[in-house]
Design an enzyme around this catalytic site. Structure first.
Site, short mmCIF file in Angstrom:
data_model
loop_
_atom_site.label_atom_id
_atom_site.label_comp_id
_atom_site.label_asym_id
_atom_site.label_seq_id
_atom_site.Cartn_x
_atom_site.Cartn_y
_atom_site.Cartn_z
N GLU A 25 -7.21 -54.05 -49.34
CA GLU A 25 -6.65 -52.95 -48.55
C GLU A 25 -5.12 -52.91 -48.64
OE1 GLU A 25 -5.70 -53.25 -44.64
OE2 GLU A 25 -6.72 -55.13 -44.23
N LYS A 88 -0.76 -44.82 -41.59
CA LYS A 88 -1.85 -45.82 -41.59
C LYS A 88 -3.15 -45.03 -41.51
CE LYS A 88 -3.90 -49.13 -38.34
NZ LYS A 88 -3.71 -49.79 -37.03
N ASP A 138 -11.06 -48.71 -26.74
CA ASP A 138 -10.24 -48.73 -27.95
C ASP A 138 -11.00 -49.58 -28.97
OD1 ASP A 138 -8.46 -48.93 -29.99
OD2 ASP A 138 -6.76 -49.56 -28.76
N SER A 140 -11.95 -50.15 -32.90
CA SER A 140 -11.49 -49.82 -34.25
C SER A 140 -12.56 -49.06 -35.02
CB SER A 140 -11.15 -51.09 -35.00
OG SER A 140 -10.83 -50.78 -36.35
N ALA A 141 -12.11 -48.04 -35.77
CA ALA A 141 -13.02 -47.30 -36.64
C ALA A 141 -13.62 -48.21 -37.71
CB ALA A 141 -12.28 -46.13 -37.29
N ASP A 142 -13.03 -49.39 -37.92
CA ASP A 142 -13.62 -50.36 -38.87
C ASP A 142 -15.07 -50.68 -38.49
OD1 ASP A 142 -11.10 -50.50 -40.01
OD2 ASP A 142 -10.69 -52.56 -39.38
N LYS A 159 -9.30 -59.91 -35.73
CA LYS A 159 -8.07 -60.53 -35.27
C LYS A 159 -8.22 -61.04 -33.85
CE LYS A 159 -6.78 -57.12 -37.22
NZ LYS A 159 -6.26 -55.79 -37.43
N1 PSU Z 1 -5.94 -57.69 -40.98
C1 PSU Z 1 -4.72 -58.26 -41.12
N2 PSU Z 1 -3.62 -57.47 -40.99
C2 PSU Z 1 -3.74 -56.10 -40.79
C3 PSU Z 1 -5.02 -55.49 -40.64
C4 PSU Z 1 -6.08 -56.36 -40.76
O1 PSU Z 1 -4.62 -59.48 -41.32
O2 PSU Z 1 -2.71 -55.43 -40.75
C5 PSU Z 1 -5.19 -53.98 -40.45
C6 PSU Z 1 -6.46 -53.57 -41.24
O3 PSU Z 1 -6.09 -52.53 -42.10
C7 PSU Z 1 -7.44 -53.11 -40.21
C8 PSU Z 1 -6.50 -52.50 -39.19
O4 PSU Z 1 -8.37 -52.21 -40.73
O5 PSU Z 1 -5.45 -53.49 -39.13
C9 PSU Z 1 -7.19 -52.24 -37.87
O6 PSU Z 1 -6.41 -51.35 -37.14
P1 PSU Z 1 -7.01 -50.62 -35.82
O7 PSU Z 1 -7.21 -51.75 -34.83
O8 PSU Z 1 -5.93 -49.66 -35.37
O9 PSU Z 1 -8.28 -49.96 -36.23
MN MN Z 2 -7.48 -48.40 -31.92
#
Ligand code: PSU
Ligand code: MN
Length: 301
Positions: A25, A88, A138, A140-142, A159
């Site tokens: 990514e 992003k 909240d 994540s869309a992941d 994380k």
């Molecule tokens: N893992 C890391 N560093 C990052 C991310 C993941 O070690 O920066 C990023 C990834 O791209 C992941 C995103 O998909 O953070 C998730 O963001 P959000 O919580 O806004 O969905």
């Molecule tokens: Mn979010």
């Protein structure tokens, strides 16, 4: 289609010949790590994939086109852009970046979508997004993408800035198998274990490939979390990490930081609070996950 997605000659040849390819990514380059660590880590991940006998495909949107297999020059240019200057991109942001002809970084979700379009089945990253602490809506869309796109995401869990029990509940709801690679617990990102059980513990890339293959035979459309603990010598003690995470999370709430800014803020603040130790752990696990991703892709091919 060719003006929508451009696959590098190296990646498309490998895919045509059935050789292993690992998607990487780009959000971690533009939003996850500071310059020049971001550039060095992205290149080290590509090198780790190659050393393990696979072809790396770092994916981003460049001038409104999905590029699968960035060149070294592309990676260096993205890494040097001022923080906050590129979008992003998760699922909902992709059409916007494409229609507007932008350069944009892809999250795990958007990398899954574009990897799948290209025919890549394995993605390696640091940690997936998840359910945020104290903000159970909240999400994540992941996690949604893992439920609907058949790509295996090799990572060190979600994380540790997140609510891990709720993240696992949500993955269960989405029908996403959580596989522990050399562990029977979900890795805690900066720490080797979150203490939370995975669905299955495996020891070899072949076992991971067998599960992915079974899902394909079932016609299942979902992805996988393949959890790999941070290497022993780079992991951090849980207590110290927890303290930093609690402080950073409280600061984010107090500052009213929301939406897609939350994750980058927390990652940077936790690195500050741990004197860079969390960042060292982050880099070590990213490179290690790239290597394991290549092994899984090789076992699949
Ligand atoms: N893992 C890391 N560093 C990052 C991310 C993941 O070690 O920066 C990023 C990834 O791209 C992941 C995103 O998909 O953070 C998730 O963001 P959000 O919580 O806004 O969905
Ligand atoms: Mn979010």
């Amino acid at each position: 289609m060719r003006d929508l997605i451009q696959i590098s000659p190296e990646v498309s040849e490998a895919l045509r010949a059935g050789r292993p390819v690992v998607a990487l990514e780009s959000t971690l380059i533009t939003h996850g790590l500071p310059h020049p660590d971001n550039r060095d880590t992205a290149l080290a991940m590509e090198a780790a994939v190659r050393d393990a006998g696979a072809v790396p495909a770092t994916i981003a949107v460049l001038s409104g086109r999905i590029v699968v297999g960035l060149s070294r020059a592309d990676i260096e240019r993205l890494a040097a852009l001022p923080p906050g200057s590129v979008r992003k991109c998760s699922r909902r942001d992709l059409p916007i970046a494409i229609a507007r002809g932008e350069d944009a970084a892809l999250t795990v979700a958007a990398t899954m979508i574009t990897a799948h379009m290209a025919g890549i089945r394995v993605l390696a990253t640091g940690g997936i997004g998840g359910v945020h602490r104290g903000h159970p809506f909240d999400i994540s869309a992941d996690l949604l993408e893992l439920g609907r796109t058949p790509v295996a995401v090799v990572c060190s869990g979600a994380k540790s800035i997140l609510d891990l029990p709720l993240t696992l509940e949500y993955l269960e709801t989405q029908g996403v198998p959580v596989i522990g690679f050399g562990t029977d617990t979900l890795p805690g990102f900066y720490t080797r274990s979150s203490g939370l059980p995975v669905d299955v513990a495996v020891r070899t890339p072949a076992e991971v490939a067998a599960i992915i293959t079974a899902a394909a035979r079932l016609g299942a459309g979902h992805g996988f979390v393949v959890g790999v603990p941070v290497p022993e010598d780079a992991g951090m003690p849980g207590g110290r990490m927890e303290e930093a995470v609690a402080k950073a999370t409280a600061e984010a709430s107090a500052k009213g930081i929301s939406g897609k800014a939350v994750t980058p803020f927390l990652l940077a603040r936790v690195a500050e609070l741990t004197g860079g130790d969390s960042r060292r752990a982050n880099i070590a696990l990213l490179v290690n996950n790239a290597r394991v991703g290549a092994q899984v892709a090789a076992a699949l091919s």
